[in-house]
Each structure stands twice: as structure tokens, then as C-alpha cells.
Design an enzyme around this catalytic site. Sequence first.
Site, short mmCIF file in Angstrom:
data_model
loop_
_atom_site.label_atom_id
_atom_site.label_comp_id
_atom_site.label_asym_id
_atom_site.label_seq_id
_atom_site.Cartn_x
_atom_site.Cartn_y
_atom_site.Cartn_z
N GLU A 50 0.85 -1.20 0.00
CA GLU A 50 0.00 0.00 0.00
C GLU A 50 0.88 1.24 0.00
O GLU A 50 1.54 1.54 1.00
CB GLU A 50 -0.90 -0.01 1.24
CG GLU A 50 -1.74 1.25 1.37
CD GLU A 50 -2.47 1.35 2.72
OE1 GLU A 50 -2.68 0.30 3.37
OE2 GLU A 50 -2.80 2.47 3.11
N ARG A 54 0.29 10.43 -0.06
CA ARG A 54 0.55 11.52 0.90
C ARG A 54 1.72 12.38 0.50
O ARG A 54 2.06 13.31 1.21
CB ARG A 54 0.89 10.92 2.27
CG ARG A 54 -0.26 10.22 2.89
CD ARG A 54 0.07 9.76 4.27
NE ARG A 54 -0.89 8.76 4.64
CZ ARG A 54 -0.86 8.05 5.75
NH1 ARG A 54 0.10 8.24 6.62
NH2 ARG A 54 -1.77 7.15 5.99
N THR A 78 -4.54 5.99 1.52
CA THR A 78 -4.97 7.37 1.72
C THR A 78 -5.83 7.85 0.53
O THR A 78 -5.74 9.00 0.11
CB THR A 78 -3.78 8.32 1.96
OG1 THR A 78 -2.79 7.66 2.77
CG2 THR A 78 -4.21 9.57 2.72
N LYS A 138 -10.91 -1.85 6.67
CA LYS A 138 -9.77 -1.41 7.46
C LYS A 138 -10.31 -0.79 8.75
O LYS A 138 -11.25 0.01 8.70
CB LYS A 138 -8.98 -0.39 6.64
CG LYS A 138 -7.99 0.46 7.42
CD LYS A 138 -7.14 1.28 6.46
CE LYS A 138 -6.49 2.45 7.16
NZ LYS A 138 -5.37 3.02 6.41
C1 3PG Z 1 -1.40 5.22 8.44
O1 3PG Z 1 -2.29 5.32 7.62
O2 3PG Z 1 -0.59 6.11 8.72
C2 3PG Z 1 -1.34 3.93 9.10
O3 3PG Z 1 -2.30 3.91 10.06
C3 3PG Z 1 -0.01 3.57 9.60
O4 3PG Z 1 0.02 3.76 10.95
P1 3PG Z 1 1.32 3.33 11.72
O5 3PG Z 1 2.40 4.28 11.32
O6 3PG Z 1 0.92 3.48 13.16
O7 3PG Z 1 1.63 1.91 11.35
#
Ligand code: 3PG
Length: 220
Positions: A50, A54, A78, A138
Site C-alpha cells: 500500500e 501523501r 490514503t 480497514k
Molecule cells: C497510516 O495510515 O498512517 C497507518 O495507520 C499507519 O500507521 P502506523 O504508522 O501506526 O503503522
Amino acid sequence: MIRQETNLKSLTSLQIMQDSPVIPVIVIHDLAHAVPLARALVAGGIRMLEVTLRTPVALEAIERIANEVPEAIVGAGTVCNQVDAALATQAGASFAVSPGYTTSLGQYCRNAGLALLPGVSTASEIMRAMEDGYTELKFFPAVQSGGVAMLKALGGPFGKISFCPTGGITPQNAGEFLALNNVGCVGGSWLAPNELLLRGDFVRITELAQEAKVLNRSAL
Ligand code: 3PG
């Protein structure tokens, strides 16, 4: 391999969740990291990747991985709206992950044949996603939203839903989540930490993937 057996139109949310115990949540700042990172994760046995939308280079990172690492199955994270989903598809994403859920996003992905793992953290959001036919979801942000206790509680009314908890998951607590019978896999950024990318330590990333690949998981 899913990629060889199916095309974009037939990759399902269930297949996304069943491929390995952990889906790496990837943030690419430097485009040059995309392909070696994907190769390192694949070498460690994790190929469902994934890449979050961002950073300015995220779409190009997806494109490069899709074109240059055929062993990987790259998706976009995202994904917040239809435009994100359309751009991700154009870039070569095979699936989408969203932090929350809207009916317009769900319907767009369904019509486009793009598998979606919609994000939820409340009973009402689960009901909305279920109304639109989504049963693999999710759970985000997992630890901050109540973690294992919340997932156990949600398992009562929503026994048919499988979750991918993401947010606050670590190698230390992943096993507690994977032991739940309503958890299919977890998501986490620990497999691709920026400090390892900056150091170019792809060997360590492969080791992290190998360790994640053998985390215990429950049957879906
Ligand atoms: C995110 O979308 O940032 C995820 O939730 C990842 O979270 P993490 O950095 O706590 O694994």
C-alpha cells in the site's frame, strides 16, 4: 500468484487481506526508493503493498512499482475520494485503501472494478460500508480507536466483517490483533521506516518483511 491469475477487475478485498499477515503502509518521499523498496519487501515474502497518496511522488511511485516490479501487487492508500481513486487506477494501482468511507467512493470503486478496503472506526461507519456491499474493512486508527477490545466488541453485531486494523500496530502487538477471528491481516508502517530508506538499508527491510510474513494470523 493473484496477479497472474486475475486482473484488476477481479482482485477482491478478501484477496488483499489474505495475501499476508501484514500490509505495509508505505510513504515514499524520494521516488528513487520506490522500486528498491518494493523489491526488498517482495524478497521478504510480502508483495501486497500500500503506497499512500501523501507525498507529491506517490502516484509516480505506484506507476514505477507497477511497471518495474511485476511480482508486487501495488495499491494506493490514503484514497479519500473519487479523484484519488481515478488517479491511482491510472497510475497502475491494483487496489485502494481509504482511511474512512463514503458511499460515493465505494460506488466509484465498485463501478471502476477497483478493489477497496474502506476505513471505518465506528458501528455506524461499518453499517454504511455494509449497506454498499463491503465486508472486508480497514479498522483505522486501530489502537487509538480501542484496539483489540473494540474489535472484540464489534465482532458481536458484525460477525461477518473481517478487519484489517491499521494505526499503532507494531511487531509487538500485531499477534494480539491477528489472533482475533474477525481480523484477516493488519497494516503497518514499520516495514518501511523512513530511516532505513534514507540509509538505503533494503537488506533490513527484507528482514522486516520476513519477520512480518511469519506473524501468526487467524483464519478468515
Ligand atoms: C497510516 O495510515 O498512517 C497507518 O495507520 C499507519 O500507521 P502506523 O504508522 O501506526 O503503522
